[in-house]
Scaffold this active site. Structure first.
Site, PDB file in Angstrom:
ATOM      1  N   LYS A 210     -16.572  12.169   1.359  1.00  0.00           N
ATOM      2  CA  LYS A 210     -17.706  11.320   1.764  1.00  0.00           C
ATOM      3  C   LYS A 210     -18.122  11.710   3.260  1.00  0.00           C
ATOM      4  O   LYS A 210     -19.626  11.777   4.047  1.00  0.00           O
ATOM      5  CB  LYS A 210     -17.384  10.038   2.236  1.00  0.00           C
ATOM      6  CG  LYS A 210     -17.763   8.877   2.581  1.00  0.00           C
ATOM      7  CD  LYS A 210     -16.814   7.207   2.402  1.00  0.00           C
ATOM      8  CE  LYS A 210     -17.221   6.412   3.391  1.00  0.00           C
ATOM      9  NZ  LYS A 210     -17.008   5.041   3.216  1.00  0.00           N
ATOM     10  N   GLU A 216      -8.012  18.530   3.182  1.00  0.00           N
ATOM     11  CA  GLU A 216      -7.661  19.311   2.046  1.00  0.00           C
ATOM     12  C   GLU A 216      -8.780  20.254   1.448  1.00  0.00           C
ATOM     13  O   GLU A 216      -8.710  21.109   0.756  1.00  0.00           O
ATOM     14  CB  GLU A 216      -7.406  18.193   1.026  1.00  0.00           C
ATOM     15  CG  GLU A 216      -5.892  17.965   1.255  1.00  0.00           C
ATOM     16  CD  GLU A 216      -5.550  17.111   2.260  1.00  0.00           C
ATOM     17  OE1 GLU A 216      -6.185  16.647   2.853  1.00  0.00           O
ATOM     18  OE2 GLU A 216      -4.888  16.401   2.391  1.00  0.00           O
ATOM     19  N   GLY A 271     -14.347   4.786  -0.088  1.00  0.00           N
ATOM     20  CA  GLY A 271     -13.604   6.172  -1.588  1.00  0.00           C
ATOM     21  C   GLY A 271     -13.041   5.599  -2.601  1.00  0.00           C
ATOM     22  O   GLY A 271     -14.258   6.369  -3.577  1.00  0.00           O
ATOM     23  N   ARG A 272     -11.755   4.541  -2.713  1.00  0.00           N
ATOM     24  CA  ARG A 272     -11.670   3.936  -4.166  1.00  0.00           C
ATOM     25  C   ARG A 272     -12.822   4.045  -4.699  1.00  0.00           C
ATOM     26  O   ARG A 272     -12.380   3.354  -6.024  1.00  0.00           O
ATOM     27  CB  ARG A 272     -10.559   4.234  -3.615  1.00  0.00           C
ATOM     28  CG  ARG A 272     -10.509   2.278  -2.685  1.00  0.00           C
ATOM     29  CD  ARG A 272      -9.136   2.120  -2.490  1.00  0.00           C
ATOM     30  NE  ARG A 272      -8.954   1.266  -1.607  1.00  0.00           N
ATOM     31  CZ  ARG A 272      -9.082   1.469  -0.036  1.00  0.00           C
ATOM     32  NH1 ARG A 272      -9.005   2.512  -0.006  1.00  0.00           N
ATOM     33  NH2 ARG A 272      -8.699   0.542   0.943  1.00  0.00           N
ATOM     34  N   GLU A 357      -4.218   1.614  -2.312  1.00  0.00           N
ATOM     35  CA  GLU A 357      -4.935   1.457  -1.140  1.00  0.00           C
ATOM     36  C   GLU A 357      -5.439   0.468  -0.668  1.00  0.00           C
ATOM     37  O   GLU A 357      -5.366   0.130   0.741  1.00  0.00           O
ATOM     38  CB  GLU A 357      -5.397   2.588  -1.127  1.00  0.00           C
ATOM     39  CG  GLU A 357      -5.989   3.473   0.100  1.00  0.00           C
ATOM     40  CD  GLU A 357      -6.250   5.012   0.552  1.00  0.00           C
ATOM     41  OE1 GLU A 357      -6.113   5.981   0.408  1.00  0.00           O
ATOM     42  OE2 GLU A 357      -7.440   4.773  -0.605  1.00  0.00           O
ATOM     43  N   HIS A 388       8.871   6.448 -25.407  1.00  0.00           N
ATOM     44  CA  HIS A 388       9.987   7.604 -25.594  1.00  0.00           C
ATOM     45  C   HIS A 388      10.396   7.458 -23.668  1.00  0.00           C
ATOM     46  O   HIS A 388      11.090   8.850 -24.119  1.00  0.00           O
ATOM     47  CB  HIS A 388       9.654   8.609 -26.264  1.00  0.00           C
ATOM     48  CG  HIS A 388       8.874   7.795 -27.613  1.00  0.00           C
ATOM     49  ND1 HIS A 388      10.296   8.444 -28.476  1.00  0.00           N
ATOM     50  CD2 HIS A 388       7.834   7.301 -28.505  1.00  0.00           C
ATOM     51  CE1 HIS A 388       9.360   7.666 -29.768  1.00  0.00           C
ATOM     52  NE2 HIS A 388       8.048   7.665 -29.744  1.00  0.00           N
ATOM     53  N   LYS A 508      -1.775  11.895   9.362  1.00  0.00           N
ATOM     54  CA  LYS A 508      -2.847  13.201   9.153  1.00  0.00           C
ATOM     55  C   LYS A 508      -2.636  13.360  10.508  1.00  0.00           C
ATOM     56  O   LYS A 508      -2.318  15.296  10.954  1.00  0.00           O
ATOM     57  CB  LYS A 508      -4.254  12.656   9.237  1.00  0.00           C
ATOM     58  CG  LYS A 508      -4.585  12.280   7.885  1.00  0.00           C
ATOM     59  CD  LYS A 508      -5.831  12.141   7.404  1.00  0.00           C
ATOM     60  CE  LYS A 508      -6.651  11.176   6.162  1.00  0.00           C
ATOM     61  NZ  LYS A 508      -7.784  10.610   7.077  1.00  0.00           N
TER      62      LYS A 508
END
Ligand code: G6Q
Length: 547
Positions: A210, A216, A271-272, A357, A388, A508
């Site tokens: 965005k 990253e 974003g999410r 978030e 399991h 950050k």
């Protein structure tokens, strides 16, 4: 009746819920089912093709009545209209919150700052479809003239988790001639492993960001360009092998991607909440525009249901209220999301970001500390693998873990008895969790005395079961929108901003300070605390050691 202007825990309904909890929390699901033999039908709801059984929850009609009253007194109706109406409900960032506009059909209108955004949304969708068709048909060629066989999405957080989850979820519908991979981690291993067997001449990178400034993503994008140019040798190749999804045309150009190969979106898409924006381009390449549009129709169907259904028959509202009941009155700290479909392997991880978030907040909309619990910890794995592994704790541990079980009546890969066995396990787990097994029942099985207590299941462990016909693009859209709106309802009642994420900033900033300390490009002695300084020193000493 006190309303949203009264602090949450001082409202009449909140206090009534506290009292109601004191009176009812020891009620066992065994008793609730015995008292109402039709409970399984009474506490269930079918809407837009999803069936929700919420009967195996520790609640009565009175609980529901009070929870619904809480929703009403929280101004939920107004907040829903404010969101769909494009009001700037993300107050700390002064932004509208309009992911619902991303799936609104052509010809409708949603106005933001005097402008109808729906035509823009469809212009981008059309541009994506045109591009996807050209790549899928082989018309779009790489620099050397070879068709594209590999698509690598580079993005992180909201620019990764949605597309990768949905790609896995809808793999059945994808073009198997295309290899689609996702690189998110700044750990070089992610990039190297994702590309080690790919031919650069046949590879398309989608740089999804965005802001187009995320450390990253930009680091991986630069490595991708280098990797590509190592083989293709010419800067001109970038135009054929890189496209961008972003809101930041300036940075996209700076990176060297022509804005004709950029797919835009808008600051009113968080974003999410963005995977059905252009951020879903990798998914559209994989499944094709038609399936993508079916998925959008699913999202839209749930949006309409959420907006129009009365709260007592509203799937996101009910899920939210049930969750809030455990979170705020029973003190449950987590929610497990347990999809019984292998394709939904990344669904819990996706919901983890969506929920945590959004609602992991410690102050309310006015900036005052809250005196109640907000968002839960979300976790989970697809069934039956989890059975399991960690189900032991859900069945017999000391923690209350409400669970959402998700299953499909028809398998996309019906071989032998697999699907019946899978679904038998889903149903059995919810039954065992609810009803358990008493010491008498264990004894009656002939279990030796020394084992009896160890083999008792208390039961009374709450679950929701969500059933759909098949995992289709449309169903996935409905499921994601269901949880998006659930999170919104809870955030509204908690009076928090579900749409910012300031909590990711501090790390950050500190990483930005530490980089030059690691690289030795700063003269000043390390400026961190004694623990962090020692770790940095140790890392620097060992990093370049030869043995
Ligand atoms: C989501 C967050 C966050 C964001 C990533 C990637 O709501 O804002 O996860 O999606 O930090 O950001 P960019 O898309 O700007 O690279």
């Amino acid at each position: 009746m006190s309303t949203s202007s009264t602090p949450l825990t001082e409202r009449t309904t909140w206090k009534a819920l506290e009292e109601h909890y004191q009176k009812t929390h020891e009620l066992h699901l065994r008793r609730l089912f015995a008292e109402d033999p039709q409970r399984g039908e009474h506490f269930a709801l079918e809407a837009v093709g999803l069936y929700l059984d919420y009967s195996k929850n520790r609640l009565t009609t009175e609980t529901l009545k009070l929870l619904l009253e809480l929703a009403e007194t929280s101004g939920l109706r107004e907040r829903i209209e404010a969101m769909f109406g494009g009001e700037k409900i993300n107050v700390t960032e002064k932004r509208a919150v309009l992911h619902v506009a991303l799936r609104t059909p052509k010809g409708t209108s949603i106005v933001v700052e005097g402008e109808n955004v729906v035509p823009e949304v469809h212009a981008v969708l059309d541009k994506m479809a045109d591009f996807a068709n050209r790549v899928r048909s082989g018309e779009w060629r790489g620099y050397t003239g070879k068709p594209i066989r590999n698509v690598v999405n580079i993005g992180i957080g909201g620019s990764d988790l949605g597309p990768v989850m949905a790609y896995e979820a809808l793999k059945y519908y994808s073009d198997r001639n295309l290899t689609v991979r996702f690189v998110s981690n700044i750990d070089g291993t992610d990039f190297v492993e994702a590309t080690h067997d790919l031919d650069a001449a046949e590879t398309l990178f989608i740089i999804s960001s965005k802001t187009f400034t995320t450390l990253e993503t930009m680091t991986n994008a630069r490595s991708a360009r280098q990797w590509c140019l190592q083989t293709l040798g010419d800067d001109q190749a970038v135009a054929k092998h890189f496209v961008a999804v972003s809101t930041n045309a300036q940075e996209v150009t700076k990176f060297g991607i022509d804005t004709t190969n950029m797919f835009g979106f808008w600051d009113w898409v968080g974003g999410r909440y963005s995977y059905d924006s252009a951020i879903g381009l990798s998914l559209m390449l994989a499944i094709g525009p038609d399936h993508y549009h079916e998925m959008l129709a699913g999202f839209h169907a749930m949006d309409e249901h959420f907006r129009t259904a009365p709260f007592e028959r509203n799937l996101p509202v009910l899920l939210a209220l049930i969750g809030l009941w455990y979170n705020n009155f029973y003190g449950a700290e987590t929610v497990a999301i347990l999809p019984y479909d292998h394709y939904l392997g990344k669904f819990s991880a996706y919901l983890q970001q969506l929920d945590m978030e959004s609602n992991g907040k410690h102050v309310n909309l006015e900036g005052n500390p809250v005196n109640y619990q907000t968002g839960p910890i979300i976790w989970g794995q697809p069934g039956t693998n989890g059975q399991h592994a960690f189900y032991q704790l859900i069945h017999q541990g000391t923690k209350l873990i409400p669970c959402d079980f998700i299953g499909f009546c028809q398998s996309l890969n019906p071989i032998g008895v697999h699907h019946d066995l899978l679904m038998a396990n889903l149903f059995a787990q919810t039954e065992a969790l609810a009803f358990g097994k008493t010491a008498e029942e264990v004894k009656a099985d002939g279990v030796p005395d020394f084992q009896i207590q160890h083999r008792v299941f208390e039961g009374n462990r709450p679950t929701n079961t969500i059933l759909a016909t098949r995992l289709t693009p449309e169903t996935l859209g409905k499921l994601v929108a269901l949880y998006e709106h659930k999170v919104f309802v809870q955030g509204t009642i908690w009076n928090i901003n579900s749409f910012d994420q300031w909590g990711v900033e501090l790390g950050k900033v500190l990483a930005g300070q530490i980089v030059p300390e690691l690289q030795g490009t700063t003269d000043s002695k390390f400026a961190q605390d004694s623990s962090t300084n020692t770790l940095i020193e140790r890392y620097r000493q060992i990093r370049n050691a030869t043995s």
